[in-house]
Design an enzyme around this catalytic site. Structure first.
Site, short mmCIF file in Angstrom:
data_model
loop_
_atom_site.label_atom_id
_atom_site.label_comp_id
_atom_site.label_asym_id
_atom_site.label_seq_id
_atom_site.Cartn_x
_atom_site.Cartn_y
_atom_site.Cartn_z
N HIS A 395 0.82 -1.21 0.00
CA HIS A 395 0.00 0.00 0.00
C HIS A 395 0.85 1.27 0.00
O HIS A 395 0.33 2.38 -0.20
CB HIS A 395 -0.94 0.00 1.21
CG HIS A 395 -2.29 0.56 0.91
ND1 HIS A 395 -2.49 1.60 0.02
CD2 HIS A 395 -3.53 0.25 1.38
CE1 HIS A 395 -3.78 1.90 -0.04
NE2 HIS A 395 -4.43 1.07 0.77
N ASP A 399 -2.45 2.03 -4.54
CA ASP A 399 -3.71 2.31 -3.87
C ASP A 399 -4.66 1.13 -4.03
O ASP A 399 -4.58 0.38 -5.00
CB ASP A 399 -4.36 3.57 -4.44
CG ASP A 399 -3.60 4.83 -4.07
OD1 ASP A 399 -2.91 4.81 -3.04
OD2 ASP A 399 -3.69 5.83 -4.81
#
Length: 423
Positions: A395, A399
């Protein structure tokens, strides 16, 4: 004249190897081409063959020792020959908590012209630190101003390698006392009963270190989905029943998934990328790693330029690499350089799972089995076969929405695989 057995250079990135086990003992007879020992890099295990026939006069290292490439590890010749001149001229004890690791870091000539130099004085702590760090890692540490004495190496035998230096700002910046306070109390009184002790060493230790490093240095998020598998299974049946002359019968469901992934990734460059320090490198070409379960350990060979291969060519390359892993003949260079990885547990009946990233890659796809899924079609509920997909991302670089779009695009390709093969 005695012949030296040299630790081979098993790949462009390999600097040292660990001797897992000797297949011959001092005084044994050996023939040219016969396996002498098994060695292990940080990626694979391979056999070293004897370069000559004769008697094994001496072994310069023990099992478990880490040795630099291009260094003499043994001598073969006629009984009674003097082999003192073939011994490595610098042997250093590694300051680790495990069994002392021996690293010979100055190769010597196979046939020396001068007597071996006398053993040097015991090196200083600073020298020992320098000798247990790879040259590239040392250069990076100097560039970043990292104190290598605060780093615990994750390479073979505790050797500090480049990724350890990269992680130093978060893993080595705190003093030892602060780190010690974070260690929980460990149970030392073992329960009664018989147990088989399996040392965490060799390849298993390397995997353990990599998995821990992956979890500690990445922000992992897993998304689960499924794709309509009717076209996938139907096309696989057609391939299996095709004419032998076409050589398509061995193409598997996993090959079809690899093919679909290789075609979907270029449209989603966020996933076909590596995160190195503060830079995300997005790649145009797909170098696709895939997990292979071997009796020794899990291996991840890489299909180079997978996006340019036909389905048949990709299937053949996957079979070649998998066979090399199972036979212990895989090259270390074939186990590195991937930009994305696929791991498939569907054959074991697993529906979904949480794959662990292979840093610096930012994405890995887990493939589950094919199960019937209740699906509403034109107001009616039908049970349609679906294949499970589990995508883990870093992450820090990807995204969740970007990962979801990739999963959706991949699901569409798998659901209409016969059509996408024509593109």
């Amino acid at each position: 004249m005695a012949t030296a057995v040299v630790m081979p250079k098993l790949g462009q990135s390999v600097e040292t190897c660990i001797i897992i086990g000797w297949k011959k003992r001092k005084g044994d007879s050996i023939t040219a081409g016969e396996p002498l020992c098994e060695v292990e890099t940080d990626k694979s295990a391979l056999e070293v063959e004897s370069p000559a026939s004769g008697t094994l006069l001496d072994l310069f290292f023990e099992e478990g020792d880490e040795v630099a490439v291009q260094v003499n590890i043994a001598a073969i010749g006629e009984p009674g020959e003097d082999v003192s001149g073939l011994k490595p001229n610098r042997v250093v004890e590694s300051p680790s908590d495990d069994k002392p690791t021996v690293i010979a870091d100055e190769p010597v000539q196979a046939v020396p012209t001068e007597p071996a130099a006398p053993s040097p004085e015991r090196p200083s702590k600073r020298d020992r630190l320098k000798r247990r760090i790879s040259p590239r890692a040392a250069s990076l540490a100097e560039e970043l101003g990292v104190d290598i004495s605060m780093i615990r190496g994750s390479g073979p035998g505790g050797r500090i390698i480049e990724r350890d230096v990269q992680a130093a700002p978060t893993t080595a910046a705190k003093p030892a006392s602060a780190q010690t306070r974070l260690i929980p109390t460990i149970q030392t009184d073992l329960p009664p009963g018989e147990a088989r002790a399996v040392p965490l060493q060799g390849t298993r230790k390397i995997i353990a270190e990599r998995m821990l490093y992956s979890i500690q240095t990445t922000a992992q998020l897993t998304l689960n989905a499924s794709a309509d598998a009717r076209a996938l299974t139907s096309y696989r049946r057609r391939l299996k029943s095709s004419a032998e002359a076409l050589d398509l019968q061995n193409i598997t469901i996993n090959d079809l998934v690899l093919y679909a992934v290789s075609r979907a990734l270029p449209d989603h460059p966020e996933l076909n990328a590596l995160l190195h320090e503060n830079t995300i490198s997005q790649y145009e070409n797909v170098h696709l790693g895939f997990a292979v379960d071997t009796p020794r350990c899990l291996m991840v060979p890489v299909i180079r330029d997978a996006g340019a291969l036909t389905l048949k060519a990709m299937s053949q390359e996957a079979r070649r690499l998998a066979a090399a892993c199972l036979e212990g003949m895989i090259s270390p260079d074939e186990l590195g350089g991937g930009t994305f990885t696929v791991t498939n547990l569907g054959n074991f009946g697993i529906e979904s799972f949480t794959p662990i990233l292979n840093p610096p890659q930012v994405g890995i796809l887990g493939v589950g089995n094919v199960n019937l899924k209740a699906t509403e079609i034109d107001g009616d509920v039908q049970h349609i076969p679906h294949i499970g997909l589990s995508l883990t991302i870093d992450h820090q670089a990807v995204d969740g929405a970007a990962a979801a779009r990739f999963l959706d695009a991949l699901s569409q390709r798998l659901a209409a695989i016969d059509l996408f093969l024509a593109m």
